[in-house]
Design a protein around this motif. Structure first.
Motif, PDB file in Angstrom:
ATOM      1  N   SER A 139       0.830  -1.193   0.000  1.00 47.15           N
ATOM      2  CA  SER A 139       0.000   0.000   0.000  1.00 47.15           C
ATOM      3  C   SER A 139       0.875   1.259   0.000  1.00 47.15           C
ATOM      4  N   ALA A 140       1.958   1.228   0.810  1.00 47.34           N
ATOM      5  CA  ALA A 140       2.861   2.379   0.877  1.00 47.34           C
ATOM      6  C   ALA A 140       3.536   2.603  -0.468  1.00 47.34           C
ATOM      7  N   GLN A 141       3.935   1.523  -1.140  1.00 51.77           N
ATOM      8  CA  GLN A 141       4.591   1.654  -2.438  1.00 51.77           C
ATOM      9  C   GLN A 141       3.662   2.305  -3.459  1.00 51.77           C
ATOM     10  N   VAL A 142       2.408   1.911  -3.468  1.00 54.05           N
ATOM     11  CA  VAL A 142       1.443   2.488  -4.399  1.00 54.05           C
ATOM     12  C   VAL A 142       1.300   3.982  -4.134  1.00 54.05           C
ATOM     13  N   THR A 143       1.220   4.362  -2.865  1.00 51.18           N
ATOM     14  CA  THR A 143       1.103   5.775  -2.489  1.00 51.18           C
ATOM     15  C   THR A 143       2.343   6.551  -2.934  1.00 51.18           C
ATOM     16  N   ASP A 144       3.554   5.982  -2.756  1.00 51.79           N
ATOM     17  CA  ASP A 144       4.807   6.631  -3.162  1.00 51.79           C
ATOM     18  C   ASP A 144       4.833   6.871  -4.666  1.00 51.79           C
ATOM     19  N   TRP A 145       4.413   5.876  -5.436  1.00 54.47           N
ATOM     20  CA  TRP A 145       4.419   6.028  -6.901  1.00 54.47           C
ATOM     21  C   TRP A 145       3.478   7.136  -7.348  1.00 54.47           C
ATOM     22  N   ALA A 146       2.335   7.215  -6.728  1.00 57.70           N
ATOM     23  CA  ALA A 146       1.376   8.270  -7.083  1.00 57.70           C
ATOM     24  C   ALA A 146       1.979   9.647  -6.806  1.00 57.70           C
ATOM     25  N   ALA A 147       2.665   9.763  -5.659  1.00 58.91           N
ATOM     26  CA  ALA A 147       3.283  11.051  -5.311  1.00 58.91           C
ATOM     27  C   ALA A 147       4.393  11.401  -6.303  1.00 58.91           C
ATOM     28  N   ARG A 148       5.181  10.385  -6.640  1.00 59.78           N
ATOM     29  CA  ARG A 148       6.275  10.619  -7.592  1.00 59.78           C
ATOM     30  C   ARG A 148       5.743  11.057  -8.956  1.00 59.78           C
ATOM     31  N   ILE A 149       4.725  10.368  -9.419  1.00 62.77           N
ATOM     32  CA  ILE A 149       4.124  10.725 -10.720  1.00 62.77           C
ATOM     33  C   ILE A 149       3.582  12.145 -10.666  1.00 62.77           C
ATOM     34  N   GLY A 150       2.951  12.484  -9.543  1.00 66.45           N
ATOM     35  CA  GLY A 150       2.438  13.842  -9.370  1.00 66.45           C
ATOM     36  C   GLY A 150       3.547  14.880  -9.444  1.00 66.45           C
ATOM     37  N   TRP A 151       4.688  14.587  -8.780  1.00 69.71           N
ATOM     38  CA  TRP A 151       5.833  15.504  -8.815  1.00 69.71           C
ATOM     39  C   TRP A 151       6.388  15.647 -10.234  1.00 69.71           C
ATOM     40  N   VAL A 152       6.520  14.525 -10.919  1.00 69.88           N
ATOM     41  CA  VAL A 152       7.062  14.557 -12.289  1.00 69.88           C
ATOM     42  C   VAL A 152       6.163  15.376 -13.202  1.00 69.88           C
ATOM     43  N   ILE A 159       8.242  23.299 -16.376  1.00 67.67           N
ATOM     44  CA  ILE A 159       9.220  23.486 -17.458  1.00 67.67           C
ATOM     45  C   ILE A 159       8.528  23.986 -18.720  1.00 67.67           C
ATOM     46  N   ALA A 160       7.366  23.397 -19.026  1.00 68.85           N
ATOM     47  CA  ALA A 160       6.611  23.831 -20.214  1.00 68.85           C
ATOM     48  C   ALA A 160       6.193  25.292 -20.085  1.00 68.85           C
ATOM     49  N   LEU A 161       5.780  25.703 -18.876  1.00 69.02           N
ATOM     50  CA  LEU A 161       5.375  27.093 -18.652  1.00 69.02           C
ATOM     51  C   LEU A 161       6.564  28.045 -18.837  1.00 69.02           C
TER      52      LEU A 161
END
Length: 199
Positions: A18-31, A38-40
């Motif tokens: 469960s923690a890993q899934v939460t970490d990936w979501a946060a990372r994707i959000g940051w990316v 950068i686009a802006l």
């Protein structure tokens, strides 16, 4: 409850997943956030470039090389690093492609300075438009060691421009300064003689 109990181990494994899934979501959000930022920034830079070009729209079209340029005095290959308002090394000129950095092939002829830029717009600086050549260390967006850039000052319309070049063989730049300045002196002396003769 015993830490080694099968139910406890199963619960721990589930918590880790469960923690890993939460970490990936946060990372994707940051990316995604960073990419949007950068686009802006890129869009703002592009709009700023276009706005600067609009402000400089009164700059005349760039001259083309004459069909008979006369004898070749010097040639070099290197890089074109841009043009600025003369004496204001951070005031970049972008109109008519003058802001585009590129490879360059410079040829000094009897008629003036031919600037050939593979992948960018070529231009020509007529002999009578040349004002000064010197070695300097910087121009907008590019700073080198002292004397690392060949700066050519020239008149275009009612503006004086500085254009910056870097030879692939930096040692030859001093010869360019001497040759261009000698050409300018010769042109000025010729004009003075003609003026005096007309009186």
């Amino acid at each position: 409850m015993n830490a080694h109990h099968p139910l406890a181990l199963t619960q721990l494994a589930a918590d880790e997943k469960s923690a890993q899934v939460t970490d990936w979501a946060a990372r994707i959000g940051w990316v995604v956030g960073i990419l949007l930022f950068i686009a802006l920034v890129y869009w703002l830079m592009r709009e700023g470039w276009k706005w600067r070009g609009t402000l400089q729209s009164d700059l005349p079209e760039l001259p083309s090389a004459p069909s008979e340029p006369g004898a070749t005095k010097l040639e070099l290959t290197g890089r074109y690093h841009g043009s600025t308002t003369a004496g204001q090394w951070l005031d970049r000129i972008v109109a008519h492609g003058l802001g585009t950095r590129s490879r360059v092939e410079l040829t000094l002829t009897d008629a003036g300075l031919d600037v050939v830029r593979p992948g960018a717009r070529d231009f020509f600086i007529p002999r009578e438009a040349l004002r000064e050549a010197r070695l300097d260390k910087g121009i907008a967006g590019k700073v080198l060691a002292e004397g690392g850039l060949l700066i050519v000052t020239w008149a275009h319309g009612d503006k004086l421009l500085d254009s910056g070049f870097r030879s692939d063989h930096a040692a030859e730049q001093a010869a360019w300064v001497e040759a261009i300045n000698n050409m300018i002196d010769s042109t000025e002396n010729h004009s003075t003689t003609e003026t005096e003769g007309a009186r």
